[in-house]
Design a protein around this motif. Sequence first.
Motif, PDB file in Angstrom:
ATOM      1  N   ASP A  33       0.882   4.182  -2.793  1.00 25.87           N
ATOM      2  CA  ASP A  33       0.691   5.593  -2.460  1.00 25.87           C
ATOM      3  C   ASP A  33       1.842   6.438  -2.997  1.00 25.87           C
ATOM      4  OD1 ASP A  33      -1.654   4.949  -1.202  1.00 25.87           O
ATOM      5  OD2 ASP A  33      -0.746   4.815   0.801  1.00 25.87           O
ATOM      6  N   ARG A  34       3.056   5.955  -2.854  1.00 26.21           N
ATOM      7  CA  ARG A  34       4.200   6.714  -3.359  1.00 26.21           C
ATOM      8  C   ARG A  34       4.111   6.888  -4.884  1.00 26.21           C
ATOM      9  NH1 ARG A  34       8.618   6.532   0.232  1.00 26.21           N
ATOM     10  NH2 ARG A  34       7.757   6.788   2.337  1.00 26.21           N
ATOM     11  N   VAL A  65       1.987  10.815   3.436  1.00 22.81           N
ATOM     12  CA  VAL A  65       2.184   9.448   2.957  1.00 22.81           C
ATOM     13  C   VAL A  65       3.042   9.407   1.696  1.00 22.81           C
ATOM     14  CG1 VAL A  65       0.008   8.686   3.948  1.00 22.81           C
ATOM     15  CG2 VAL A  65       0.049   9.523   1.597  1.00 22.81           C
ATOM     16  N   CYS A  66       3.221  10.556   1.045  1.00 25.21           N
ATOM     17  CA  CYS A  66       4.033  10.607  -0.173  1.00 25.21           C
ATOM     18  C   CYS A  66       5.525  10.670   0.135  1.00 25.21           C
ATOM     19  CB  CYS A  66       3.631  11.814  -1.015  1.00 25.21           C
ATOM     20  SG  CYS A  66       1.927  11.769  -1.610  1.00 25.21           S
ATOM     21  N   ASP A 125       0.829  -1.212   0.000  1.00 18.97           N
ATOM     22  CA  ASP A 125       0.000   0.000   0.000  1.00 18.97           C
ATOM     23  C   ASP A 125       0.859   1.257   0.000  1.00 18.97           C
ATOM     24  OD1 ASP A 125      -2.204  -1.622   0.025  1.00 18.97           O
ATOM     25  OD2 ASP A 125      -2.512  -1.481   2.202  1.00 18.97           O
ATOM     26  N   CYS A 172       1.503   9.400  -5.717  1.00 12.25           N
ATOM     27  CA  CYS A 172       1.990  10.740  -5.397  1.00 12.25           C
ATOM     28  C   CYS A 172       2.932  11.257  -6.493  1.00 12.25           C
ATOM     29  CB  CYS A 172       2.702  10.738  -4.057  1.00 12.25           C
ATOM     30  SG  CYS A 172       1.616  10.417  -2.646  1.00 12.25           S
TER      31      CYS A 172
END
Length: 330
Positions: free
Chosen positions: A47-48, A81-82, A43, A51
Motif C-alpha cells: 500500500d505504501r 493507509v499511505c 500488505d 501510494c
Amino acid sequence: MSPSLGAFRCVSWFGVSAALLVSTLAGAREHRRAGAASLARDDANDDRQACQLAFADARQQAGRGHLQKANRLFSQCADPVCGRALANECAARRAQLEPDIPSVVPVLTDREGRPVVEAAVSIDGQPLAAQLDGRAVFVDPGLHEFTFTADGQVVVTEALIAQGQRNYLVTASLQEPPADSQSEPKRRVIAAATDDDEQDAPLPPTARKRSSRTSPSSPSISSSSSSNAALYLLGGLGAAGLGGYGALVTWARNDNRLLLDCSPNCSPASVAHIRKLYLAADISLGVGLASLAATTWIYIATRPTRKESAYSFDFRLTPSGAMAAWGGRF
C-alpha cells in the motif's frame, strides 16, 4: 511389577503426552500469528509503495495540465493507509488543485435560437455529456474541440478554456438542414477559422469570380512595377556616371594646364592628383555605360509584345459585278 508402580508409570506417560500436545498447539498458534503479522506488513508495504507511485504520477499529470486525473491520484494517496506524512501532503495538494480545475456549460440552440436539450456533446472525441441540461462539467484547461450532435446534424466549435475558469459557456447553433435530407450530415465549424481553414473553405460564387479575374493580373502588375523601378534606377545611375565622367575629365584637364607653369619641376603629389582624377573619370564612365546597357536590356526584355497582325481577303460576285474586300488587325 507392583500395581502401584504400573499406575505411576501410566500417569507419568499421560502427563508427558498432554504437555507435548499443549506445547505443539501453542507453537502452531504463535506461528499463525507470526504469519498473519508478516502478511499484514507485506500488505502495508504494498500500500505504501502504491501510494508513493500515485503521488509521483499525480505530480506529473498536474504538470502536463491533466488536472482531473491528478486530482483523482491525489485523492488516492490521501488515504490514511499511505502514512500520515504522505496522506497529509496529498490532501494539501488536492485542496490546492481543485480550484484550478475549470468547468464548462455546453449550450446548443436551434435555428430559432431556442435551447436544445436532447443533444450529445463530446470533447476532443471523448463523450462529455449525453444531454444538455445546463449543468457545468469539469474539463482540463487548454484548447478543446467540442462536437454537438442533434437532429442529424453535427456542429463543431473550438474554445480555449483557462485554468481556474468556472462555468464557461460553450455555445453552438444549428443551421438550416441540407436540401437533400437523405445525404450524410455535414460538419460545420462555428469557430474562428485559422489560416489553413480559410484556404480550404470553398469560396462563394462572387468571390470565385473576383479571384479569377484579379489573381492573374497581380503578378504582371508587380513585375511591371519592379521592372520600371529598375529602369529608373539604372537609367539614373548611367546618367550620373556619364555626368561624373565629364566633370572629372574637365577638372583633370584644368589642373593639367596648371602644371605647365611648374613643368618640369612640378611636385609628384600634383602629378598623382591628375592621375587619380583621370582614373576616377574612367571608372565613372564604365559605371555609366554598364548601367545604360543594363537599362536597355531590361527595357527590351520587359517590353510588351505586339500582337501579330491578322489579314483577311474576301472576293464576292454580285449582280452588278464583283466585290473585293481586304482587312487586317494591327
